[in-house]
Design an enzyme around this catalytic site. Structure first.
Site, PDB file in Angstrom:
ATOM      1  N   CYS A  29       0.885  -1.178   0.000  1.00  0.00           N
ATOM      2  CA  CYS A  29       0.000   0.000   0.000  1.00  0.00           C
ATOM      3  C   CYS A  29       0.917   1.220   0.000  1.00  0.00           C
ATOM      4  O   CYS A  29       1.098   1.862   1.034  1.00  0.00           O
ATOM      5  CB  CYS A  29      -0.923  -0.004   1.214  1.00  0.00           C
ATOM      6  SG  CYS A  29      -1.775  -1.585   1.508  1.00  0.00           S
ATOM      7  N   ALA A  54       1.505   4.371  -1.870  1.00  0.00           N
ATOM      8  CA  ALA A  54       1.416   5.819  -2.095  1.00  0.00           C
ATOM      9  C   ALA A  54       1.388   6.573  -0.770  1.00  0.00           C
ATOM     10  O   ALA A  54       0.852   6.068   0.227  1.00  0.00           O
ATOM     11  CB  ALA A  54       0.175   6.136  -2.928  1.00  0.00           C
ATOM     12  N   PRO A  55       1.970   7.780  -0.746  1.00  0.00           N
ATOM     13  CA  PRO A  55       2.569   8.529  -1.858  1.00  0.00           C
ATOM     14  C   PRO A  55       4.024   8.197  -2.165  1.00  0.00           C
ATOM     15  O   PRO A  55       4.625   8.820  -3.042  1.00  0.00           O
ATOM     16  CB  PRO A  55       2.442   9.976  -1.387  1.00  0.00           C
ATOM     17  CG  PRO A  55       2.549   9.888   0.096  1.00  0.00           C
ATOM     18  CD  PRO A  55       1.874   8.612   0.480  1.00  0.00           C
ATOM     19  N   GLY A 111       6.790   7.662   0.269  1.00  0.00           N
ATOM     20  CA  GLY A 111       7.853   8.015   1.213  1.00  0.00           C
ATOM     21  C   GLY A 111       8.631   6.811   1.705  1.00  0.00           C
ATOM     22  O   GLY A 111       9.866   6.793   1.678  1.00  0.00           O
ATOM     23  N   LYS A 112       7.912   5.783   2.135  1.00  0.00           N
ATOM     24  CA  LYS A 112       8.586   4.604   2.705  1.00  0.00           C
ATOM     25  C   LYS A 112       9.268   3.777   1.622  1.00  0.00           C
ATOM     26  O   LYS A 112      10.376   3.263   1.820  1.00  0.00           O
ATOM     27  CB  LYS A 112       7.577   3.752   3.470  1.00  0.00           C
ATOM     28  CG  LYS A 112       6.985   4.455   4.680  1.00  0.00           C
ATOM     29  CD  LYS A 112       5.981   3.568   5.399  1.00  0.00           C
ATOM     30  CE  LYS A 112       5.231   4.352   6.464  1.00  0.00           C
ATOM     31  NZ  LYS A 112       4.322   5.379   5.885  1.00  0.00           N
ATOM     32  N   ASP A 156      -0.482   0.325  -5.250  1.00  0.00           N
ATOM     33  CA  ASP A 156      -1.504   1.120  -4.580  1.00  0.00           C
ATOM     34  C   ASP A 156      -2.841   0.853  -5.253  1.00  0.00           C
ATOM     35  O   ASP A 156      -2.899   0.589  -6.466  1.00  0.00           O
ATOM     36  CB  ASP A 156      -1.185   2.615  -4.624  1.00  0.00           C
ATOM     37  CG  ASP A 156      -2.006   3.378  -3.593  1.00  0.00           C
ATOM     38  OD1 ASP A 156      -1.572   3.459  -2.421  1.00  0.00           O
ATOM     39  OD2 ASP A 156      -3.100   3.877  -3.948  1.00  0.00           O
ATOM     40  N   ASP A 203      -4.980  -3.915  -6.081  1.00  0.00           N
ATOM     41  CA  ASP A 203      -5.506  -4.107  -4.734  1.00  0.00           C
ATOM     42  C   ASP A 203      -4.571  -5.082  -4.018  1.00  0.00           C
ATOM     43  O   ASP A 203      -4.266  -6.163  -4.534  1.00  0.00           O
ATOM     44  CB  ASP A 203      -6.921  -4.693  -4.821  1.00  0.00           C
ATOM     45  CG  ASP A 203      -7.628  -4.766  -3.474  1.00  0.00           C
ATOM     46  OD1 ASP A 203      -6.950  -5.008  -2.453  1.00  0.00           O
ATOM     47  OD2 ASP A 203      -8.861  -4.596  -3.447  1.00  0.00           O
ATOM     48  N   CYS A 253      -0.711   4.683  10.538  1.00  0.00           N
ATOM     49  CA  CYS A 253      -0.504   6.024  11.108  1.00  0.00           C
ATOM     50  C   CYS A 253      -1.696   6.379  11.996  1.00  0.00           C
ATOM     51  O   CYS A 253      -2.252   7.472  11.902  1.00  0.00           O
ATOM     52  CB  CYS A 253      -0.294   7.073  10.018  1.00  0.00           C
ATOM     53  SG  CYS A 253      -1.650   7.228   8.838  1.00  0.00           S
TER      54      CYS A 253
END
Length: 458
Positions: A259, A261-262, A264-265, A283, A310, A382
């Site tokens: 999963c 987006a966006p 960073g990880k 994503d 998915d 998060c």
């Protein structure tokens, strides 16, 4: 900007956030770019919009004492009163008489003399009498809800899981701006060189405790620097950096970010792999895949293969036991990022938490067979909600006996993070007030058995 244009823009943004449940941070960014604002207007718009949304329930509590209970008020008028009261209470640099005068003039422009008279009367009355006290509210939940502008159901939920002290600290932290953090691109610049360059530009910076690539920017606009524009650094919260650090990737590995987006990880993972090996990033939304590709391009990373899919269907694309490492940074309620996205606390409901927990569990169930034996999987969110975090992990481990919490997980945490009060047997919950980061949960799991072997026994 022309007289009152900035304030009218603020009203329009607040109306869109309220009516359309639009994301405040995206609307603000788009408006600033569209109107090409100078830094002074940009700062004021951001402060008033974020502040008014962040303190909405508190402001409404104050206003209800100066408005008749059954009086009908147009949405824009209520928002005008909210933003004016926010400035009167929380902003020192604008005198009350100027705030009231501007509010009355905008009321004339948008409404009529009667509207202007009403707005003037309410604000003058508040100026004269002062705002009501909140410490006299007897009920603990309601008092904390009003004082920190959080829905009562959410506070009750946190109280159940964490107790009053932690809940209060979280709520208070959500009202304060957190420090900006950035991550260096280590193949282009060292942390020491980046910090030195920024300090020479007048920035106030310090190293992050979470990642050797992380820098905390206490003062300075990183987006206007060449370091950012040329892809030497990127903006990322410290808690997110820790996830990629703890995944323990190596350059030759095959890694899956389910999963992504966006981006960073996954770009951090690609950097840790020294831009080699294979990183597959997926994503659910096709338009968000573009964000991953742009982030990778900005940082000059070429080992990321980003596609739309998915996460629950990835076994149709990849064979079982294909990956050395898997990251499941699951879609969640986002209650850990309220400071940056204050509208979240008003737009989410308890039923959303239940639905998201079911999706999170489903993703883990479907993705688990893709991990190799002795491979590592990180599950992260998060949010600070136990149902989405610890409970999801506990239920997963009950169903998947070939997985367990990696015994070295806690030992591998940075020294200061090991002192976190949110460490349990099923992961680490980072609270927003502990290290002034996003509220974040993650755990590292290891696969001790082979999926095919287990199936053969069945």
């Amino acid at each position: 900007m022309k007289k009152y244009q900035l304030r009218n823009t603020i009203i329009d943004l607040l109306l869109r956030i309220e009516k359309n449940k639009s994301f405040s941070h995206l609307l603000i960014d788009n408006e600033i770019k569209a109107q090409k604002m100078d830094s002074k207007d940009e700062g004021l718009l951001t402060e008033i919009v974020y502040g008014t949304v962040q303190r909405k329930l508190t402001l409404d509590y104050y206003l209800q004492n100066f408005i008749k209970p059954n009086q009908k008020i147009q949405s824009w008028v209520k928002i005008l009163l909210r933003m004016s009261l926010y400035q009167m209470i929380y902003l020192d640099r604008i005198p009350d008489h100027a705030i009231i005068h501007e509010a009355v003039e905008m009321a004339k422009q948008r409404g009529h003399k009667g509207t202007a008279s009403f707005v003037n009367g309410v604000l003058r009355n508040i100026q004269r009498k002062g705002i009501p006290r909140t410490d006299s509210i007897e009920n603990d939940v309601k008092r904390l809800a009003v004082q920190t502008s959080h829905p009562e159901w959410l506070i009750e939920r946190w109280l159940h899981h964490y107790g009053y002290k932690v809940t209060k600290e979280m709520c208070k932290a959500n009202l304060n701006k957190k420090p900006l953090s950035i991550r260096i691109q280590p193949m282009k610049i060292s942390r020491e060189e980046a910090m030195r360059t920024l300090q020479e530009l007048g920035f106030q910076v310090r190293p992050s405790l979470f990642s050797e690539q992380g820098i905390i920017v206490d003062q300075g606009n990183i987006l206007k620097t060449d370091l950012f524009k040329k892809g030497y650094v990127t903006v990322q919260d410290q808690s997110s950096m820790l996830v990629s650090e703890m995944l323990k990737v190596q350059p030759s590995m095959d890694v899956l970010d389910t999963c992504s987006a966006p981006g960073g990880k996954v770009t951090h993972i690609a950097e840790k792999m020294q831009n080699s090996g294979s990183v597959y990033a997926y994503d659910l939304h096709k338009n968000k895949v573009k964000l991953i590709n742009k982030k990778a391009s900005d940082l000059h990373l070429t080992n990321i293969n980003a596609q739309q899919a998915d996460a629950r269907n990835l076994r149709n694309i990849h064979a079982d036991e294909s990956f050395d490492r898997i990251l499941v940074d699951a879609p969640c309620s986002g209650f850990g990022v309220i400071r940056g996205k204050p509208d979240i606390k008003y737009n989410k409901q308890e039923k959303d938490v239940h639905q998201l927990a079911a999706i999170q569990a489903d993703i883990l169930d479907h993705v688990a067979p893709l991990l190799k034996k002795d491979g590592l999987l990180i599950y992260s969110t998060c949010t600070v909600d136990v149902e989405e975090n610890e409970n999801v992990v506990k239920n997963f481990l009950e169903k998947h006996k070939d997985f367990e919490v990696d015994a070295s997980f806690i030992e591998d945490l940075p020294k200061d993070i090991k002192k976190s009060p949110g460490i349990t047997k099923t992961g680490i919950q980072l609270f927003p007030h502990t290290f002034q980061t996003d509220g974040f949960f993650f755990v590292r799991l290891i696969r001790k058995g082979s999926y095919s072997t287990l199936n053969a026994k069945k």
